[in-house]
Design an enzyme around this catalytic site. Sequence first.
Site, PDB file in Angstrom:
ATOM      1  N   SER A 188      -6.843  -1.872  -4.472  1.00 45.46           N
ATOM      2  CA  SER A 188      -6.140  -1.163  -3.402  1.00 45.46           C
ATOM      3  C   SER A 188      -6.820  -1.325  -2.047  1.00 45.46           C
ATOM      4  O   SER A 188      -6.198  -1.105  -1.015  1.00 45.46           O
ATOM      5  CB  SER A 188      -6.021   0.321  -3.733  1.00 45.46           C
ATOM      6  OG  SER A 188      -5.161   0.492  -4.830  1.00 45.46           O
ATOM      7  N   GLU A 387       0.447   8.116   1.024  1.00 45.59           N
ATOM      8  CA  GLU A 387       0.207   7.451  -0.261  1.00 45.59           C
ATOM      9  C   GLU A 387       0.472   8.386  -1.435  1.00 45.59           C
ATOM     10  O   GLU A 387      -0.067   9.492  -1.483  1.00 45.59           O
ATOM     11  CB  GLU A 387      -1.246   6.970  -0.368  1.00 45.59           C
ATOM     12  CG  GLU A 387      -1.480   6.224  -1.681  1.00 45.59           C
ATOM     13  CD  GLU A 387      -2.933   6.137  -2.152  1.00 45.59           C
ATOM     14  OE1 GLU A 387      -3.230   5.196  -2.895  1.00 45.59           O
ATOM     15  OE2 GLU A 387      -3.744   6.996  -1.792  1.00 45.59           O
TER      16      GLU A 387
END
Length: 608
Positions: A188, A387
């Site tokens: 990520s 997110e």
Amino acid sequence: MKKIHSFARFAATSLALGLTLAGHSSVFAQAIFPIDRAAILAGSKFDFKVEFDRVVDAAKTRISINGIDAAKVLGAEPQFIFNEDGKKVSSFVLPGVMLDKPGSYDVVAVSGNARMQVTWEVYATGPRKAKNVILFIGDGMTVANRTAARILSKGIKEGKYLGRLSFDDMSNMALVGTSGVDSIITDSANSMSAYTTGHKTSVNALGVYVSRAKDNLAHPKVETITELIKRKTNMAVGIVSDAEVEDATPAGMVAHTRRRADKDIIAEQLFFSRADVIMGGGSAYFLPQTTPGSKRKDTNNLIDLFKLDDYAFASTDKEMKQAAANPKTRKLLGLFHPENMDGALDRHFLKKGTVPQFPEQPDLADMTRTAIEVLSRNPNGFVLMVEAGLIDKFNHPLDWERSVYDTIMLSNAVQVAKDFAAKNNDTFIMVTPDHTHGASIVGTIDDNKPGTEMRNKVGVYADAGYPNYPKANKDGYPEKVDVSKRLAFFYGNTPDYYETFQPKMNDPFVPAIKLTKDGPYVANPAYKDVPGAVLRTGILPQSADTGTHTADDGVLSAMGPGSERIHGFMDNTEIFRAMADSLGLAANANSTKMVKASKVVKPVTAAK
Ligand SMILES: [Zn+2]
């Protein structure tokens, strides 16, 4: 993810080891940063670095850009380092340079018979089209997560869905390639860096190219969208996650480090970023080491620093909503958990995980609503990143129900943004994973089939039929996951584990554990005696305790001004370009006016 941290430690160790052994120059490859085929936003800042694989004589070295001396093109002489980090290799560095003119740039470095060449593309943007940009990241969100969320949340009958997720009916869609500089499989950190800087980087790195520098913070930096917004405009920036706010994805909005595990440093970088709204978990890195539960190695209290800088502070859902209700709140720090927050299935239904200790965590949809409320007080517009970090955190341990409930939560958060955008149609919204997982829906599991072997209760093709989850509640969640006919949702890249064919009604699934400190990960025996459980032998190395990321494309959905760039197959760096273009962020673009001037849009004045 724990997995990545241990990999980060391993990588840092081998890097240090490489440097220790590196008396011989052949250990090092030569390199120029930014790398070959880098696409660079005109007027964005980057650190220029040339690494020779040997010691060179500066007087006999020539670095040129399109045939002209690099010092002339970049505005200053690169600094010569004879022995970088005490090793027998020379480098040239020039931090914080910019190229204003779009076009192709051939960079050539020659010293004796050592020669390197890279080509960069510098691109402009059109005039500003969007007042606001909202980027939703479904961390690790795979097509199967999306499909399962639609089945559970909306229902399906005779092959047709009875409704759509909020991001299913956006006007534009693209497949996104997520691979990084060093590996086909991203984490990520480097995938988020591509979204926020437009530059590729490597596993575990944020906002830097990975060079041979010894210090995690000494690698060549590239400017983040947060830095660009704060340097060139008067817009606001928001960063929201249900993971730790120092975790890779939110960190990607601001951070520059080789190692995403530098979370105490990333917390400081969040403070210095001047982002207006920061919300999520991860308070342990904000509190001084004297506070129980702190993960800092010093006595700095970052929450106090934020408060001194006029940020409102919230640690519960109620405090967050109170802070937003005050019309004077323009800057807000919300930290609702010392680590990652709990997911939707635990918070709303099962009350497992750490929900008993932290019962007042806000929902991602409410955090999104709050962030928009506070950020939209800035008349110049905002960039907001939200997110849903736990989709990934639950895909890793093969806990699909939890990952899917968080995908439904993401759909609710996106609906909040769509409702906001509907008022003025001046907000560019994107919803995308940063990478995928190896998961698929293969059919259903029917407890009422005869026999005791759970595997023989899996139905495929015509035998699958449809699951019997109850109709979802008003928030889109079925109130029950342990129904008698469930989705058969399996992961392909796993460690050894016991497949129970059942939702994990107690705490999140722990598929593999170590029986001895230095031993391999083995199937967690705690699930061995679940009736019908079968041992699935993994295909990952035995150092893996969970499932891992995949190189499969991500599916991106987009709408609003700027979304016309979103179609076909896109590299993840092009997502940054789409945002920069919608906001007219290039040096030579007219970023002071919107294309369609409307009464509600105040012109943005570029900062000096
Ligand atoms: Zn992950």
